[in-house]
Design an enzyme around this catalytic site. Structure first.
Site, PDB file in Angstrom:
ATOM      1  N   GLY A   1      48.340  -6.880  55.948  1.00 37.85           N
ATOM      2  CA  GLY A   1      50.174  -6.505  55.873  1.00 37.85           C
ATOM      3  C   GLY A   1      50.806  -6.671  54.788  1.00 37.85           C
TER       4      GLY A   1
ATOM      5  N   ARG B   1      54.567  -3.726  55.623  1.00 38.87           N
ATOM      6  CA  ARG B   1      56.744  -4.432  54.948  1.00 38.87           C
ATOM      7  C   ARG B   1      56.691  -6.457  54.927  1.00 38.87           C
ATOM      8  NH1 ARG B   1      57.542  -6.627  60.541  1.00 38.87           N
ATOM      9  NH2 ARG B   1      55.412  -6.563  61.395  1.00 38.87           N
TER      10      ARG B   1
ATOM     11  N   VAL C   1      43.716  -7.990  60.896  1.00 40.51           N
ATOM     12  CA  VAL C   1      43.307  -9.169  60.978  1.00 40.51           C
ATOM     13  C   VAL C   1      42.079 -10.180  61.492  1.00 40.51           C
ATOM     14  CG1 VAL C   1      44.424  -8.233  58.549  1.00 40.51           C
ATOM     15  CG2 VAL C   1      44.741 -10.374  59.615  1.00 40.51           C
TER      16      VAL C   1
ATOM     17  N   ASN D   1      48.186 -12.733  53.769  1.00 42.56           N
ATOM     18  CA  ASN D   1      48.999 -12.608  53.993  1.00 42.56           C
ATOM     19  C   ASN D   1      49.971 -12.278  55.193  1.00 42.56           C
ATOM     20  OD1 ASN D   1      52.238 -11.701  53.499  1.00 42.56           O
ATOM     21  ND2 ASN D   1      52.066  -9.977  54.172  1.00 42.56           N
TER      22      ASN D   1
ATOM     23  N   SER E   1      52.754 -21.775  54.132  1.00 46.56           N
ATOM     24  CA  SER E   1      53.794 -21.863  54.966  1.00 46.56           C
ATOM     25  C   SER E   1      54.166 -23.097  53.965  1.00 46.56           C
ATOM     26  CB  SER E   1      54.367 -21.199  55.909  1.00 46.56           C
ATOM     27  OG  SER E   1      55.927 -22.593  55.845  1.00 46.56           O
TER      28      SER E   1
ATOM     29  N   TYR F   1      52.404 -22.543  64.857  1.00 42.66           N
ATOM     30  CA  TYR F   1      52.488 -21.801  63.554  1.00 42.66           C
ATOM     31  C   TYR F   1      52.015 -22.604  61.999  1.00 42.66           C
ATOM     32  CZ  TYR F   1      54.829 -19.004  59.264  1.00 42.66           C
ATOM     33  OH  TYR F   1      55.347 -18.395  58.168  1.00 42.66           O
TER      34      TYR F   1
ATOM     35  N   ALA G   1      49.906 -25.303  62.747  1.00 43.45           N
ATOM     36  CA  ALA G   1      48.266 -25.669  62.143  1.00 43.45           C
ATOM     37  C   ALA G   1      47.992 -24.141  61.621  1.00 43.45           C
ATOM     38  CB  ALA G   1      48.103 -25.491  63.660  1.00 43.45           C
TER      39      ALA G   1
ATOM     40  N   LYS H   1      48.874 -22.610  59.208  1.00 40.93           N
ATOM     41  CA  LYS H   1      49.328 -22.837  58.301  1.00 40.93           C
ATOM     42  C   LYS H   1      48.565 -23.542  57.320  1.00 40.93           C
ATOM     43  CE  LYS H   1      51.147 -18.939  57.628  1.00 40.93           C
ATOM     44  NZ  LYS H   1      51.395 -17.866  57.097  1.00 40.93           N
TER      45      LYS H   1
HETATM   46  P1  NAP Z   1      57.043  -9.297  58.405  1.00 33.83           P
HETATM   47  O1  NAP Z   1      57.962  -9.317  58.343  1.00 33.83           O
HETATM   48  O2  NAP Z   1      57.286 -10.231  60.055  1.00 33.83           O
HETATM   49  O3  NAP Z   1      55.880  -9.447  58.097  1.00 33.83           O
HETATM   50  C1  NAP Z   1      53.924  -9.618  58.734  1.00 33.83           C
HETATM   51  C2  NAP Z   1      53.146  -8.202  58.169  1.00 33.83           C
HETATM   52  O4  NAP Z   1      51.570  -9.113  58.760  1.00 33.83           O
HETATM   53  C3  NAP Z   1      53.289  -7.490  58.516  1.00 33.83           C
HETATM   54  O5  NAP Z   1      53.990  -6.373  57.423  1.00 33.83           O
HETATM   55  C4  NAP Z   1      52.680  -7.011  59.671  1.00 33.83           C
HETATM   56  O6  NAP Z   1      51.689  -5.639  60.117  1.00 33.83           O
HETATM   57  C5  NAP Z   1      50.772  -7.584  59.248  1.00 33.83           C
HETATM   58  N1  NAP Z   1      50.624  -8.389  60.003  1.00 33.83           N
HETATM   59  C6  NAP Z   1      50.623  -9.200  61.237  1.00 33.83           C
HETATM   60  N2  NAP Z   1      50.106  -9.090  62.593  1.00 33.83           N
HETATM   61  C7  NAP Z   1      48.997  -8.495  61.742  1.00 33.83           C
HETATM   62  C8  NAP Z   1      47.337  -8.222  61.734  1.00 33.83           C
HETATM   63  N3  NAP Z   1      46.452  -8.807  63.102  1.00 33.83           N
HETATM   64  N4  NAP Z   1      46.739  -7.500  61.186  1.00 33.83           N
HETATM   65  C9  NAP Z   1      46.971  -7.476  59.529  1.00 33.83           C
HETATM   66  N5  NAP Z   1      48.153  -7.722  59.381  1.00 33.83           N
HETATM   67  C10 NAP Z   1      48.902  -8.077  60.464  1.00 33.83           C
HETATM   68  O7  NAP Z   1      56.520 -11.051  57.890  1.00 33.83           O
HETATM   69  P2  NAP Z   1      56.671 -11.627  55.946  1.00 33.83           P
HETATM   70  O8  NAP Z   1      58.193 -12.605  56.264  1.00 33.83           O
HETATM   71  O9  NAP Z   1      56.278 -10.785  55.634  1.00 33.83           O
HETATM   72  O10 NAP Z   1      55.215 -12.639  56.226  1.00 33.83           O
HETATM   73  C11 NAP Z   1      54.474 -12.343  55.677  1.00 33.83           C
HETATM   74  C12 NAP Z   1      53.333 -14.150  55.283  1.00 33.83           C
HETATM   75  O11 NAP Z   1      54.574 -14.722  54.265  1.00 33.83           O
HETATM   76  C13 NAP Z   1      53.009 -14.823  56.915  1.00 33.83           C
HETATM   77  O12 NAP Z   1      52.082 -14.821  56.480  1.00 33.83           O
HETATM   78  C14 NAP Z   1      54.139 -15.498  56.897  1.00 33.83           C
HETATM   79  O13 NAP Z   1      53.894 -16.512  57.825  1.00 33.83           O
HETATM   80  C15 NAP Z   1      54.395 -16.269  55.249  1.00 33.83           C
HETATM   81  N6  NAP Z   1      55.648 -16.389  55.806  1.00 33.83           N
HETATM   82  C16 NAP Z   1      56.985 -15.390  55.860  1.00 33.83           C
HETATM   83  C17 NAP Z   1      57.977 -16.747  55.353  1.00 33.83           C
HETATM   84  C18 NAP Z   1      59.590 -16.186  55.669  1.00 33.83           C
HETATM   85  O14 NAP Z   1      60.555 -17.149  55.461  1.00 33.83           O
HETATM   86  N7  NAP Z   1      59.183 -14.906  55.923  1.00 33.83           N
HETATM   87  C19 NAP Z   1      57.922 -18.248  54.967  1.00 33.83           C
HETATM   88  C20 NAP Z   1      56.772 -18.645  54.732  1.00 33.83           C
HETATM   89  C21 NAP Z   1      55.807 -17.768  55.276  1.00 33.83           C
HETATM   90  P3  NAP Z   1      52.317  -5.020  60.686  1.00 33.83           P
HETATM   91  O15 NAP Z   1      53.924  -4.458  60.820  1.00 33.83           O
HETATM   92  O16 NAP Z   1      51.341  -3.182  59.934  1.00 33.83           O
HETATM   93  O17 NAP Z   1      51.360  -4.661  62.172  1.00 33.83           O
END
Ligand code: NAP
Length: 251
Positions: free
Chosen positions: A16, A19, A68, A94, A146, A159, A161, A163
């Site tokens: 992922g 972005r 994934v 990720n 998370s 979510y 669960a 994480k």
């Molecule tokens: P985001 O901007 O929504 O990006 C999510 C990423 O996950 C995208 O690159 C997407 O790829 C990829 N993805 C989703 N489903 C997928 C799949 N089935 N196979 C491969 N890739 C997949 O989210 P983010 O904020 O960057 O989050 C990244 C990670 O950090 C996540 O695990 C999220 O739970 C964790 N996190 C984020 C926060 C926050 O505040 N933002 C806080 C805690 C944890 P595509 O666009 O190519 O589908």
């Protein structure tokens, strides 16, 4: 001697990574010398853009598509990468999604999709790559969990669960793979500025920021810096740990 390229000669797979947090991690690992595989699911163009940005900053990367959550597709991706590039040293699980809802309204699909991507996705990649890491007698696995997995969060039972499951996965794998010099750690980001948090109601977001001791949202660089540390030899005596990068949110 000044050593900037602490990941020189290493290959990293970031899921992922087209972005958000994944992209920042991919760019950071590349900046410090790693050859980076940028995985995407829906965002092919963004992943190709990320590769271009890495090349423009003097690094090397490729993009590869794979859902994934799909066990067989994950296997095919790992096998293809190993046969083309020989090895992968660093895996960053990720990829993640949210499908927030109150428990009384949460659909089976909302629960299953989140578990399949966030938890099973990390299992799939680790499952297929582990034999190569074991053969190489070394490596790093970094799971992006998370603070919701650490403390729970109303409206995010699925979510949280997933994480929390990643934390269990991290600790078990750290014990299982330590003898092979493979360190497995998790990062628990707090409230980070990405597409995932953009959809949040402004007032709710403001209340969250007010409750953060450092009084700001995190940015993707905050997480990428922690990932760089956990991917490098600088963290060689750290395994099975959950690093909260959250401005003090979970204190
Ligand atoms: P985001 O901007 O929504 O990006 C999510 C990423 O996950 C995208 O690159 C997407 O790829 C990829 N993805 C989703 N489903 C997928 C799949 N089935 N196979 C491969 N890739 C997949 O989210 P983010 O904020 O960057 O989050 C990244 C990670 O950090 C996540 O695990 C999220 O739970 C964790 N996190 C984020 C926060 C926050 O505040 N933002 C806080 C805690 C944890 P595509 O666009 O190519 O589908």
């Amino acid at each position: 001697m000044i050593q900037n390229f602490i990941l020189e000669g290493k290959t990293a797979l970031v899921t992922g990574a087209g972005r958000g947090i994944g992209k920042a991690i991919a760019k950071k690992l590349a900046l410090y010398g790693a050859f980076v595989i940028v995985n995407y699911n829906g965002s092919r163009e963004k992943a190709e853009e990320a590769v271009l940005e890495i090349k423009n900053q003097g690094g090397n990367a490729i993009a590869i598509g794979c859902d994934v959550a799909d066990f067989e597709a994950s296997k095919a991706m790992v096998e293809q990468l190993i046969s083309t590039y020989g090895k992968i040293d660093i895996l960053v699980n990720n990829a993640g999604i949210t499908r927030d809802n109150l428990i009384a309204r949460m659909t089976e699909q909302e629960f299953d999709e989140v578990i399949s991507t966030n938890l099973k996705g990390a299992f799939n990649l680790t499952r297929h790559l582990s034999k190569y890491l074991i053969k190489n007698r070394g490596g790093r696995i970094i799971n992006i969990s998370s603070v919701s997995g650490v403390s729970g969060n109303a409206g995010q039972a699925n979510y949280s669960a997933s994480k929390a499951g990643l934390i269990g996965l991290t600790k078990s794998l750290a014990k299982e793979l330590a003898a092979r010099n493979i360190c497995v750690n998790a990062i628990a980001p707090g409230f980070i500025e990405t597409d995932m948090t953009k959809k949040m109601d402004e007032r709710v977001a403001e209340n969250i920021v007010n409750a953060i001791p450092l009084k700001r949202m995190g940015n993707t660089e905050d997480i990428a810096n922690a990932a760089l540390f956990l991917a490098s030899d600088l963290s060689g005596y750290i395994t099975g740990q959950i690093l909260c990068v959250d401005g003090g949110m979970t204190i």
